[in-house]
Design an enzyme around this catalytic site. Structure first.
Site, short mmCIF file in Angstrom:
data_model
loop_
_atom_site.label_atom_id
_atom_site.label_comp_id
_atom_site.label_asym_id
_atom_site.label_seq_id
_atom_site.Cartn_x
_atom_site.Cartn_y
_atom_site.Cartn_z
N HIS A 364 35.13 51.72 52.71
CA HIS A 364 34.40 50.44 53.28
C HIS A 364 33.45 50.57 54.03
CE1 HIS A 364 37.27 46.64 52.63
NE2 HIS A 364 36.79 47.14 51.25
N ARG A 471 34.20 39.17 49.48
CA ARG A 471 35.34 40.27 50.12
C ARG A 471 35.69 39.24 51.30
NH1 ARG A 471 32.07 44.53 47.81
NH2 ARG A 471 33.66 45.85 46.71
N ARG A 507 37.32 36.10 47.04
CA ARG A 507 38.56 36.72 46.97
C ARG A 507 39.40 36.83 47.94
NH1 ARG A 507 38.03 43.22 45.70
NH2 ARG A 507 37.59 43.16 47.96
N GLU A 606 41.75 45.17 37.72
CA GLU A 606 41.57 46.35 38.58
C GLU A 606 42.89 47.35 38.27
OE1 GLU A 606 40.08 45.65 42.84
OE2 GLU A 606 41.48 44.00 42.26
N ASN A 629 35.79 49.57 40.20
CA ASN A 629 36.01 50.44 41.31
C ASN A 629 37.30 51.12 41.36
OD1 ASN A 629 33.40 49.98 42.27
ND2 ASN A 629 34.08 48.81 44.16
N ASP A 630 38.23 49.92 41.39
CA ASP A 630 39.67 50.27 41.45
C ASP A 630 40.08 50.38 39.91
OD1 ASP A 630 40.91 50.21 44.01
OD2 ASP A 630 40.39 48.36 44.16
N ARG A 640 39.79 56.99 45.19
CA ARG A 640 38.55 56.60 45.27
C ARG A 640 38.19 56.86 46.66
NH1 ARG A 640 38.47 49.97 45.07
NH2 ARG A 640 36.82 49.92 46.73
N CYS A 677 32.28 43.09 38.83
CA CYS A 677 32.02 43.13 40.30
C CYS A 677 32.04 44.46 40.88
CB CYS A 677 32.44 41.86 41.26
SG CYS A 677 34.24 42.10 41.27
#
Ligand code: PEP
Ligand code: MG
Length: 751
Positions: A364, A471, A507, A606, A629-630, A640, A677
């Site tokens: 993050h 987010r 989201r 994801e 990403n996930d 990750r 995304c």
């Protein structure tokens, strides 16, 4: 040998030598002679590390003088090399018979049997080796080892601070704390920054190393430990912090360390050798850090960070330093790691960039750095110990290069690079209002990712078609308390107003994994990446989702509301969450409350299992967004957030592309609205492959819209589609090189 006059006398003599106005070499020569005589040793030598990890004999008493600056050993070579490599004392009664012994005739060390070598350590790094030798076969006593270690520490610190040697005379030994250093890490957020170091966890400056009065130092140490313990106890009872779960465990572990008798005893012992209380804390901390580094256990490493923190607090108790620092206008923060909230605390005005030791690309702090437009480089081992507050520093988030205390030419080169980036941005700005259309006429939708209010001006600046991923958890993570319903509504309204006609996909809270709320009770999980996260929390604790949806409905009055559900694993989960949203909408209708004209609900893809359920999912979901990403982290079974493994696979692996191709085909067969995304969308080469796979909507960090649009406008979609299709059949670990060659041949712009 029995120490002649004891370590304290030796330290006093050291101090006198340090105060003398002579050349660096003469001081070193004097030093070895004083140590030899004080320790009744026939030989005393100092080896310092030069670049390339070579240990060079810098001064000796007892060996041939001609060997000085001529005898060199590689790390691990000979007994001296062994000391440097293991960072541990080597104490032998018959050195020549040891298998590590490396005979160097030029030194004339034949007659000396016993050998004691200790590392010269500072900030967890070995800078050289201090050795004493005797003819008689004997093992040096524990106090002698201790005394030599104390001398080595003082030597390291004083040399590193630049107060002892005239460093220019010493032809750049590794030891110089002020010499330029280049680090190569991973660029996690693009941009070039040239500025000065601000230490996130500043090293407390210890001015006085040698004690005048040992009893007084012992008393100071005890008092400081007492106040430290009190302050840690206080943390546990403080109602303000209201610690539970993991937070409490961390502080409890802290507390155990603070009460650790072994730690206290080691510091007391160090004071007894003649060091000040501060120097003793540092010495024990250096030893602990080295031990942990050698063990290489990631859990112990984390614990060592706790211990570092504790030692820093203890030093602050001793020196009275507050640890607060003023930020200059060109601050570049250097730290081991940092949370997103801590980064935001610094504010955007003064910060130019970040250099971290261990943060992963999708952590993050990296996401927030990108959204703040701050260059960030991570995986910079040792930088936090090496950097000093105020040092000049250059951070290149593109190449991953970081230069600490760079020479003027390097600064000039990077200033130039920064200038070129500004020009490139001007080029991107010039195409801002042009459409993202490929050479063969296919239009691509480019959306941006956001999460905080200050992202919103980027919507206009970047020319993005809307916000493809908002987010919402970021807003929850930066606050001190859970935002109330009214605050949430006001916040979402601000975002929608700022977006105007452009769509915003909100989201719902994606918490858990690496995203924890500072104020929430959180139970520790063995495997948080696979644990209680996102929609799983929402379904188990419906109030959280219900309130968020209520706020979103109220904020979207008279417009379309787009809600995206994170980490959906199966269609039933999606349907249950959707039913909750529908109930909230119905409630708003019954109560005649303000509400949107239309609500679209989508799912993040994801979890790999969901990829096989698209025909069913598309019946209930209005849209699907791939969270690469996930998705890829789970597909490759790689955490990750763990920098040790996060880069073990490449997103451009044939399996990733095949998986995404399957999703694209399945969505198309079911007439589904699909986008992507994850961070891949913002990387020109990756994005080129994604378009080749059939994606037509990408959402990315705003700064990448320009480069991606450039790429699209220079691309022939037909060509890339058939090329990527063929690539899926290959076995390469990464298709990056092949894709780059394809782009180069066809003049596709990737910058
Ligand atoms: C993703 O997983 O790709 C994604 C966009 O979500 P986040 O990075 O916030 O987990
Ligand atoms: Mg995700």
């Amino acid at each position: 040998m029995s120490p002649g006059g004891g370590p304290r006398l030796l330290l006093r003599r050291l101090r006198e030598i340090m105060a003398e106005q002579t050349s660096a070499q003469m001081r070193l020569d004097k030093l070895v002679s004083v140590i030899a005589s004080n320790m009744v040793a026939e030989v005393c030598s100092i080896y310092l590390r030069r670049a390339g990890k070579v240990l060079e004999l810098f001064a000796t008493e007892g060996l041939n003088r001609a060997a000085v600056h001529n005898t060199r050993l590689k790390e691990g070579e000979g007994l001296v090399g062994l000391v440097a490599e293991t960072a541990e004392a080597v104490n032998l009664s018959d050195a020549p018979s040891d298998p590590h012994f490396s005979y160097r005739p030029e030194t004339g060390e034949d007659p000396f049997k016993s050998f004691l070598g200790v590392p010269i350590v500072r900030g967890g790094q070995v800078f050289g080796v201090l050795v004493v030798q005797n003819k008689a076969e004997r093992i040096y006593a524990e106090e002698e080892v201790e005394a030599l270690q104390t001398v080595a520490m003082v030597l390291a610190e004083v040399v590193a601070q630049g107060g002892f040697f005239n460093v220019a005379e010493l032809d750049e030994p590794e030891l110089r704390a002020d010499r330029p250093r280049k680090f190569m890490g991973d660029g996690l957020s693009e941009g070039v920054a040239v500025g000065h170091v601000v230490l996130h966890e500043p090293r407390v400056k210890v001015d006085r190393m040698i004690a005048d009065d040992a009893a007084q130092e012992l008393k100071r140490l005890e008092e400081a430990i007492g106040s430290l313990r009190q302050s840690v106890d206080q943390m546990l009872v403080s109602s303000e912090l209201d610690l539970t779960g993991e937070g409490r465990e961390v502080i409890e572990a802290y507390r155990l360390f603070a009460y650790d008798q072994g730690w206290r005893q080691r510091m007391r012992d160090a004071v007894r050798t003649g060091l000040t209380a501060e120097a003793s804390v540092e010495r024990v901390q250096d030893e602990t850090r080295l031990r942990v580094q050698r063990l290489g256990d990631p859990i112990l490493r984390e614990r060592a960070h706790d211990f570092d923190d504790l030692a820093r607090r203890l030093l602050r108790h001793l020196t009275g330093e507050s640890g607060q620092q003023a930020l200059s206008r060109d601050a570049i923060v250097v730290a081991r790691n940092m949370g997103p909230a801590e980064l935001l605390d610094y504010g955007r005005e003064k910060l130019l960039g970040l250099a971290l030791e261990d943060a992963a690309a999708t952590s993050h702090v990296a996401i927030v750095a990108r959204s703040m437009g701050l260059p960030l480089v991570s995986s910079l081992e040792g930088i936090a110990d090496n950097a000093r507050a105020g040092d000049a520093i250059v951070v290149d988030g593109e190449s991953g290069e970081v230069h600490l205390r760079p020479p003027v030419e390097i600064v000039a080169a990077f200033e130039e690079k920064r200038g070129l980036r500004v020009q490139a941005q001007a080029r991107f700005a010039a195409i801002r209002d042009m459409p993202a259309i490929t050479k063969d006429g296919v239009a691509i939708k480019l959306m941006m990712n956001a999460g905080l209010e200050f992202d919103m001006p980027h919507l206009k600046e970047s020319g993005a078609d809307g916000i493809g991923l908002f987010r919402t958890e970021l807003q929850f993570m930066i606050g001190e308390t859970m935002p109330r319903l009214a605050d949430q509504t006001a916040f979402y309204k601000t975002i929608l107003d700022a977006a105007g006609d452009k769509p915003v996909v909100f989201r719902t809270l994606d918490l858990g994994g690496d995203k924890v709320l500072p104020y929430a009770r959180w139970e520790r999980e063995e495997n948080p990446a696979l644990g209680w996260r996102a929609i799983r929390i929402a379904l188990d604790r419906p109030a959280l989702l219900r309130y968020q949806v209520r706020a979103l409905l109220a904020a979207s009055h008279g417009r379309t509301l787009r809600i995206l559900l994170p980490m959906v694993s199966d269609v039933d989960e999606f349907n249950r969450a959707r039913a909750m949203i529908d109930r909230e909408l119905e409630r708003a209708r019954l109560l005649n409350q303000t509400r949107p004209t239309q609500v679209l609900v989508g799912a993040m893809l994801e979890v790999p299992a969901l990829a096989f359920m698209l025909p069913q999912l598309m019946r209930s979901a209005d849209f699907v967004s791939i969270g690469s990403n996930d998705l890829l982290s789970l597909a490759f079974a790689v955490d990750r957030t763990n920098p040790r493994v996060a880069r073990r696979y490449d997103n451009l692996n044939p399996a990733s592309l095949t998986l995404i191709r399957l999703i694209v085909q399945s969505a198309a067969e079911n007439s589904g609205d699909l986008s992507l995304c994850g961070e891949m969308a913002g990387r020109p080469l990756d994005a080129m492959a994604l378009l080749g796979l059939g994606l037509r909507t990408l959402s990315m960090q705003p700064g990448q819209i320009g480069p991606i649009k450039m790429m699209i406008r220079s691309l022939n979609l037909g060509e890339i589609s058939s090329f990527v299709d063929r690539l899926c059949g290959r076995t390469d670990h990464s298709l990056r090189t092949r894709l780059a060659a394809f782009a180069a041949e066809r003049g596709i712009v990737l910058k």
